[in-house]
Design a protein around this motif. Structure first.
Motif, PDB file in Angstrom:
ATOM      1  N   LEU A 111     -28.240  36.716  -7.922  1.00 38.35           N
ATOM      2  CA  LEU A 111     -29.229  35.777  -7.903  1.00 38.35           C
ATOM      3  C   LEU A 111     -28.798  34.381  -7.229  1.00 38.35           C
ATOM      4  CD1 LEU A 111     -32.217  35.142  -9.141  1.00 38.35           C
ATOM      5  CD2 LEU A 111     -30.929  34.198 -10.998  1.00 38.35           C
ATOM      6  N   MET A 112     -29.317  33.915  -6.229  1.00 42.88           N
ATOM      7  CA  MET A 112     -29.088  32.356  -5.700  1.00 42.88           C
ATOM      8  C   MET A 112     -29.807  31.486  -6.539  1.00 42.88           C
ATOM      9  SD  MET A 112     -28.591  32.704  -1.533  1.00 42.88           S
ATOM     10  CE  MET A 112     -27.370  33.429  -0.969  1.00 42.88           C
ATOM     11  N   ILE A 113     -29.321  30.504  -6.888  1.00 44.42           N
ATOM     12  CA  ILE A 113     -30.139  29.289  -7.518  1.00 44.42           C
ATOM     13  C   ILE A 113     -29.959  27.975  -6.700  1.00 44.42           C
ATOM     14  CG2 ILE A 113     -30.090  27.964  -9.414  1.00 44.42           C
ATOM     15  CD1 ILE A 113     -29.192  30.220 -11.099  1.00 44.42           C
ATOM     16  N   THR A 114     -30.925  27.303  -6.888  1.00 44.37           N
ATOM     17  CA  THR A 114     -31.067  26.155  -5.935  1.00 44.37           C
ATOM     18  C   THR A 114     -32.124  25.184  -6.855  1.00 44.37           C
ATOM     19  OG1 THR A 114     -33.150  26.370  -4.696  1.00 44.37           O
ATOM     20  CG2 THR A 114     -30.955  26.571  -3.702  1.00 44.37           C
ATOM     21  N   ALA A 115     -31.943  23.901  -6.864  1.00 39.99           N
ATOM     22  CA  ALA A 115     -32.652  22.774  -7.566  1.00 39.99           C
ATOM     23  C   ALA A 115     -32.803  21.295  -6.907  1.00 39.99           C
ATOM     24  CB  ALA A 115     -31.828  22.553  -8.939  1.00 39.99           C
ATOM     25  N   VAL A 116     -33.390  20.601  -7.280  1.00 38.81           N
ATOM     26  CA  VAL A 116     -33.652  19.362  -7.083  1.00 38.81           C
ATOM     27  C   VAL A 116     -33.042  18.236  -7.676  1.00 38.81           C
ATOM     28  CG1 VAL A 116     -35.184  17.355  -6.115  1.00 38.81           C
ATOM     29  CG2 VAL A 116     -35.463  19.822  -5.500  1.00 38.81           C
ATOM     30  N   GLY A 117     -32.162  17.200  -7.599  1.00 37.39           N
ATOM     31  CA  GLY A 117     -31.582  16.130  -8.170  1.00 37.39           C
ATOM     32  C   GLY A 117     -30.218  16.072  -8.013  1.00 37.39           C
ATOM     33  N   ASP A 118     -29.625  16.984  -7.765  1.00 35.24           N
ATOM     34  CA  ASP A 118     -28.092  16.771  -7.505  1.00 35.24           C
ATOM     35  C   ASP A 118     -27.424  15.944  -8.601  1.00 35.24           C
ATOM     36  OD1 ASP A 118     -25.582  16.977  -5.965  1.00 35.24           O
ATOM     37  OD2 ASP A 118     -25.963  15.140  -5.209  1.00 35.24           O
ATOM     38  N   SER A 119     -27.270  16.401  -9.757  1.00 36.09           N
ATOM     39  CA  SER A 119     -26.725  15.820 -10.853  1.00 36.09           C
ATOM     40  C   SER A 119     -25.305  16.144 -10.923  1.00 36.09           C
ATOM     41  CB  SER A 119     -27.425  16.133 -12.388  1.00 36.09           C
ATOM     42  OG  SER A 119     -26.977  17.330 -12.368  1.00 36.09           O
ATOM     43  N   GLU A 120     -24.494  15.039 -11.572  1.00 32.97           N
ATOM     44  CA  GLU A 120     -23.242  15.506 -11.878  1.00 32.97           C
ATOM     45  C   GLU A 120     -22.787  16.752 -12.479  1.00 32.97           C
ATOM     46  OE1 GLU A 120     -21.194  12.169 -14.076  1.00 32.97           O
ATOM     47  OE2 GLU A 120     -20.340  11.482 -12.126  1.00 32.97           O
ATOM     48  N   ALA A 121     -23.775  16.923 -13.645  1.00 28.83           N
ATOM     49  CA  ALA A 121     -23.528  18.185 -14.316  1.00 28.83           C
ATOM     50  C   ALA A 121     -23.716  19.350 -13.420  1.00 28.83           C
ATOM     51  CB  ALA A 121     -24.437  18.412 -15.547  1.00 28.83           C
ATOM     52  N   GLY A 122     -24.647  19.423 -12.657  1.00 27.50           N
ATOM     53  CA  GLY A 122     -24.824  20.563 -11.672  1.00 27.50           C
ATOM     54  C   GLY A 122     -23.528  20.771 -10.665  1.00 27.50           C
ATOM     55  N   ARG A 123     -22.896  19.624 -10.457  1.00 22.98           N
ATOM     56  CA  ARG A 123     -21.891  19.829  -9.537  1.00 22.98           C
ATOM     57  C   ARG A 123     -20.743  20.478  -9.906  1.00 22.98           C
ATOM     58  NH1 ARG A 123     -23.684  14.444  -7.330  1.00 22.98           N
ATOM     59  NH2 ARG A 123     -22.382  13.296  -9.149  1.00 22.98           N
ATOM     60  N   VAL A 124     -20.471  20.456 -11.411  1.00 26.27           N
ATOM     61  CA  VAL A 124     -19.444  20.830 -12.248  1.00 26.27           C
ATOM     62  C   VAL A 124     -19.699  22.005 -12.732  1.00 26.27           C
ATOM     63  CG1 VAL A 124     -18.090  18.599 -12.228  1.00 26.27           C
ATOM     64  CG2 VAL A 124     -19.687  19.204 -14.189  1.00 26.27           C
ATOM     65  N   ALA A 125     -20.805  22.544 -12.586  1.00 28.15           N
ATOM     66  CA  ALA A 125     -21.370  23.643 -13.547  1.00 28.15           C
ATOM     67  C   ALA A 125     -20.564  24.744 -13.162  1.00 28.15           C
ATOM     68  CB  ALA A 125     -22.726  23.810 -13.363  1.00 28.15           C
ATOM     69  N   TYR A 126     -20.559  25.626 -14.162  1.00 23.80           N
ATOM     70  CA  TYR A 126     -19.987  26.893 -14.002  1.00 23.80           C
ATOM     71  C   TYR A 126     -19.812  27.630 -12.562  1.00 23.80           C
ATOM     72  CZ  TYR A 126     -20.037  32.154 -14.610  1.00 23.80           C
ATOM     73  OH  TYR A 126     -19.856  33.481 -14.422  1.00 23.80           O
ATOM     74  N   VAL A 127     -21.020  27.716 -11.920  1.00 24.67           N
ATOM     75  CA  VAL A 127     -21.170  27.932 -10.479  1.00 24.67           C
ATOM     76  C   VAL A 127     -21.831  26.600  -9.959  1.00 24.67           C
ATOM     77  CG1 VAL A 127     -22.151  29.148  -8.643  1.00 24.67           C
ATOM     78  CG2 VAL A 127     -21.432  30.225 -10.646  1.00 24.67           C
ATOM     79  N   PRO A 128     -21.088  25.700  -9.205  1.00 22.27           N
ATOM     80  CA  PRO A 128     -21.842  24.382  -8.650  1.00 22.27           C
ATOM     81  C   PRO A 128     -23.239  24.956  -8.022  1.00 22.27           C
ATOM     82  CG  PRO A 128     -19.258  24.674  -8.175  1.00 22.27           C
ATOM     83  CD  PRO A 128     -19.812  25.868  -8.589  1.00 22.27           C
ATOM     84  N   ILE A 129     -24.020  24.082  -8.390  1.00 23.40           N
ATOM     85  CA  ILE A 129     -25.514  24.305  -7.938  1.00 23.40           C
ATOM     86  C   ILE A 129     -25.715  23.724  -6.633  1.00 23.40           C
ATOM     87  CG2 ILE A 129     -27.744  23.889  -8.630  1.00 23.40           C
ATOM     88  CD1 ILE A 129     -26.920  24.381 -11.544  1.00 23.40           C
ATOM     89  N   THR A 130     -26.353  24.478  -5.546  1.00 25.22           N
ATOM     90  CA  THR A 130     -26.884  23.959  -4.376  1.00 25.22           C
ATOM     91  C   THR A 130     -28.070  23.041  -4.963  1.00 25.22           C
ATOM     92  OG1 THR A 130     -26.126  25.739  -3.160  1.00 25.22           O
ATOM     93  CG2 THR A 130     -27.908  24.457  -2.420  1.00 25.22           C
TER      94      THR A 130
END
Lengths: 338, 338
Positions: free
Chosen positions: A264-283
């Motif tokens: 499963l690919m995941i993307t989002a909107v917002g580019d938060s710090e938490a997303g950048r350092v998450a388990y899998v860094p989030i696009t």
DNA sequence: ACTTTTCTCGAAATCGTTTTCAGTTCAGGG
DNA sequence: CCCTGAACTGAAAACGATTTCGAGAAAAGT
């Protein structure tokens, strides 16, 4: 020490003192005398008396739904930058998504205690329109467009489109959608539209069961990901309206053996710090929150200086940040906040 | 509409109107007449005139170093909760760790534009003491103890001790320390002391080269982890003064093949959302930020009501949250914010 | 030499309240 | 019936500034 005492001390009239501070005809000699007296006494005019007399408070009200959200905090920082520089003060009301508090905030306005308002918006009710319409103060809406009012907003539709298209361009065929309430125009409606745009463009049909609505936090993202993925196990990519939701979804995948991005690919909107350092860094799609805040404040100052300045809507662009959640390697420096 | 017009409309004297709004002797008949007139006209007294006359603004100044930090944002939320409920307004100054802005903030105080101050503290200079000492307004220091002033703070020393001791109790022998400047009493000095306490208690010697100082952000955590771990490759556990720093360190480990927790355990203080969802969830010590904010606001209100209320320092406790970065399994619900 | 313009000035009015003060009314106790 | 205190009243004096106004002086234009 008040102006009368001070004027006596300096040996000039009250009017001269006032003119010294506000600019006006004043001989060099008096100017020097007053300057010396200020130096000696540390006198400065009372803000409150000035407010009463001039009917200007040099205070700006900022209304926001939730302070402890990265996006809001950054916007407020931007606002604060500009306001500080222009010697305005920032009155903050955190509504905590609570309409009772919004009413309280509007009372502030009625009491003429501020010169202008910046409203960080989520959901607009008809009541909002009534109250905002009857306001005689400059108002800037920050975070979404709102017909008839000045606003600074992000290209949410474009952002959602870019994030979704990125996954489809990598060959994914079965996209899912984890959004927020459509009552929120920016994060709800526009991002939904952007998602649909990308599907239409790629000729991928939108299946009804493949969308779900979450609240603005990780936990809700987790729960909605759970119901969505149980109902539609065939999904191969997932667009989330916010980073928080995406992180919740990612957490679900982690605890249920769903590999990201392979399964499963995941993307989002917002580019938060938490997303950048998450388990899998989030696009994610980066929006310019701080800049938006600055712009809103500048726009407000403009309208304070010239009440007849034109109503204007500015829409800021976005930047897609591909990362591991879509199989993109992220350069090391990508993690750090700008 | 001002009080004179309104009094005429209601057929009473100005004094009666004032007494209606502020409480005071007033016959039932006039009270009813005024109530009806208020209903009809929507009149309410001008806050600015009240401020001038009563010398009270019902505004509280909050000074903080960085809004977009989870801890600050939560404290402000707590403050805002209490202030709102008591009909006080919140003036915000974001100093962005900039002393020029702090001076500007202090000007606000000199201008008597607020009734009290809550100062979210980091580094205190002698200048701070001078200015704070000369202030005639109630001041609450939030985030660290400060002799002679009211304060609400966390048990930073205990927190750091708990985090460090947790790693040592798991058999680690070579602890490293990633702190922040000692000029910051709470996050710098106290957490350092707590770290040392734990070492002393466990009989582990503190080697000089095994500590390093970082700034308050992830990037700096990454860099300092890099220099520290290159210099001292034998470290088997690492205490970080903040979650941000820990995340930076974790990022370094990830990109350099250092396994967490097998090769290196990591702990921190702060328990941020980002730390909970990081690559390896970080064992951290939760501090009660929101509660601290509430308490500070309540304390301030007390001092506004009674200027002779006693100077008081409250220290809040902490909760260790063991997670994967120290080899503890975290229950699913542990991730979500309270 | 005259008007006109440009500066400069301070007394006084004003902004919209709260609060003091001197005084009235009224009920109840002695 | 007098006295006392409590309940009530409104005129007037703050609070601390800005701004208008009429006027005087100096500079400039004709």
């Amino acid at each position: 020490m008040n102006i009368t005492e001070f004027a006596a001390y300096a040996g000039v009239s009250k009017a001269a003192v006032s003119r010294y501070f506000n600019g006006g005809y004043l001989s060099e000699e008096k100017r020097a005398r007053i300057a010396a007296a200020v130096e000696a006494t540390g006198y400065h005019p009372s803000l409150q008396a000035q407010m009463l007399r001039t009917r200007r408070t040099r205070q700006v009200l900022v209304i926001l739904p939730k302070l402890s959200s990265e996006s809001c905090a950054r916007m407020v920082e931007g606002i604060s930058d500009v306001l500080d520089k222009n010697n305005y003060h920032l009155l903050l009301v955190n509504t905590a998504n609570d309409s009772a508090r919004e009413v309280a905030a509007l009372n502030l306005l009625q009491q003429n205690t501020v010169d202008g308002v910046i409203l960080i918006a989520t959901i607009f009710t008809p009541e909002h329109r009534t109250v905002l319409g009857s306001l005689r103060l400059p108002v800037i809406i920050l975070g979404q467009e709102y017909p008839g009012f000045c606003s600074v907003s992000h290209d949410d539709r474009g952002a959602a489109h870019a994030a979704t298209a990125h996954m489809l361009s990598k060959g994914r065929k079965a996209p899912g959608f984890l959004g927020v309430t459509m009552l929120d125009k920016a994060a709800g409606l526009d991002r939904r539209r952007g998602f649909e745009d990308a599907l239409r463009e790629a000729g991928v049909p939108l299946r009804p069961g493949r969308t779900s609505i979450a609240a603005f936090n990780m936990e809700s993202g987790y729960e909605q990901a759970s119901t969505l993925l149980k109902r539609e196990p065939s999904l191969d990519c997932l667009f989330c309206a916010t980073d928080s939701i995406a992180i919740g979804a990612l957490q679900y995948c982690r605890s249920h053996g769903i590999r990201v991005p392979e399964d499963l690919m995941i993307t989002a909107v917002g580019d938060s710090e938490a997303g950048r350092v998450a388990y899998v860094p989030i696009t994610s799609v980066q929006l310019h929150y701080r800049t938006a805040g600055r712009l809103a404040a500048e726009m407000l100052l403009e309208h304070l200086a010239d009440p007849h300045a034109k109503v204007e809507s500015r829409v800021l662009d976005y930047v897609l940040r591909p990362r591991a959640s879509t199989g993109d390697a992220s350069p090391e420096e990508d993690i750090w906040a700008e």
